[in-house]
Design an enzyme around this catalytic site. Sequence first.
Site, short mmCIF file in Angstrom:
data_model
loop_
_atom_site.label_atom_id
_atom_site.label_comp_id
_atom_site.label_asym_id
_atom_site.label_seq_id
_atom_site.Cartn_x
_atom_site.Cartn_y
_atom_site.Cartn_z
N GLU A 1 -6.99 -8.07 13.51
CA GLU A 1 -7.66 -8.24 12.22
C GLU A 1 -7.38 -9.64 11.68
O GLU A 1 -6.23 -9.96 11.34
CB GLU A 1 -7.17 -7.18 11.23
CG GLU A 1 -7.48 -5.77 11.66
CD GLU A 1 -6.87 -4.71 10.76
OE1 GLU A 1 -7.28 -3.55 10.86
OE2 GLU A 1 -5.99 -5.05 9.95
N ARG B 1 0.85 -1.19 0.00
CA ARG B 1 0.00 0.00 0.00
C ARG B 1 0.88 1.24 0.00
O ARG B 1 1.65 1.46 0.94
CB ARG B 1 -0.89 0.00 1.24
CG ARG B 1 -1.88 1.15 1.34
CD ARG B 1 -2.67 1.04 2.63
NE ARG B 1 -3.33 -0.25 2.73
CZ ARG B 1 -3.79 -0.76 3.87
NH1 ARG B 1 -3.63 -0.11 5.02
NH2 ARG B 1 -4.39 -1.94 3.88
N HIS C 1 -5.25 -10.03 8.26
CA HIS C 1 -4.00 -9.28 8.09
C HIS C 1 -2.79 -10.14 8.44
O HIS C 1 -2.66 -10.62 9.57
CB HIS C 1 -4.05 -8.05 9.01
CG HIS C 1 -2.83 -7.19 8.98
ND1 HIS C 1 -2.81 -5.97 8.35
CD2 HIS C 1 -1.60 -7.36 9.52
CE1 HIS C 1 -1.61 -5.43 8.51
NE2 HIS C 1 -0.87 -6.25 9.21
N ASP D 1 -3.66 -8.48 3.03
CA ASP D 1 -4.98 -8.69 3.60
C ASP D 1 -5.70 -9.69 2.70
O ASP D 1 -5.81 -9.47 1.49
CB ASP D 1 -5.78 -7.39 3.64
CG ASP D 1 -5.20 -6.38 4.61
OD1 ASP D 1 -4.55 -6.79 5.59
OD2 ASP D 1 -5.41 -5.17 4.39
N HIS E 1 1.79 -2.48 5.61
CA HIS E 1 1.51 -2.57 4.18
C HIS E 1 2.48 -1.73 3.36
O HIS E 1 2.87 -2.12 2.26
CB HIS E 1 0.09 -2.12 3.89
CG HIS E 1 -0.95 -3.15 4.19
ND1 HIS E 1 -1.27 -4.18 3.34
CD2 HIS E 1 -1.76 -3.30 5.28
CE1 HIS E 1 -2.23 -4.92 3.87
NE2 HIS E 1 -2.53 -4.41 5.05
#
Length: 232
Positions: free
Chosen positions: A211, A98, A214, A149, A142
């Site tokens: 999460e 990301r 993740h 993810d 990320h």
Amino acid sequence: MITLVLMVIAMPAFADEPVTLSSASTAAEANLVDIRALVPDIHEDIKYAGHDNFVGRPVDGYAAPKCLLLKPVAEALARVEHDLRREHARLRIWDCYRPARAVADFVRWAHDLSDQTTKAAHYPNLDKSKLLGDYIAPVSGHSRGATADLTMEQCDAHDRHCKPLDMGTPFDWFGLRANTDNPGVTAEQRANRQRLLRAMAREGFKNYPMEWWHYTLQPEPTPRTMYDVPIR
């Protein structure tokens, strides 16, 4: 120059050491590779390249729906996929590397309290003003290129008609129910989360407990370097 504000979905690898922004301007310079170069038919559903995400629109830095990862991470994820296919299962990928500018976009969105369009789907039990700090903050794995993810799908005996396993929440659902070991999910949902966890752990991926979707490869190839290469 962008402001480096990143979504906190993984603890920093070295909390007491500085994380620097790479000068790389292309994926090749950053050693980021497309997972489809290794698994051409892997199932991708890159959320931040479209409108089905918690900001409700394409996010800065996502010019294409691709999963880029540092090469060792992509190779490890490819091994997970190949192992799962022996069980007539496979991965569905929602996000990988990301860009730093994307997380800055997340923070701008979080500051706009007038935009509540995705509340029902992503933070139904939280006030948007509470997302900054607990869910959106200055660090993200990320942007270091080692985190993905994802979820798991089960296919039929002919490896067709693959359906996602019930994990208890959608992707990017802000709340305690998304915690991997949350006691409020059903026994089936807990078993599905554990199945994904075991599959990823076999190849060195560690789950972020807040999460269930993740995962970060350990050790990270570049634990103190972030990237801002746009995904094209």
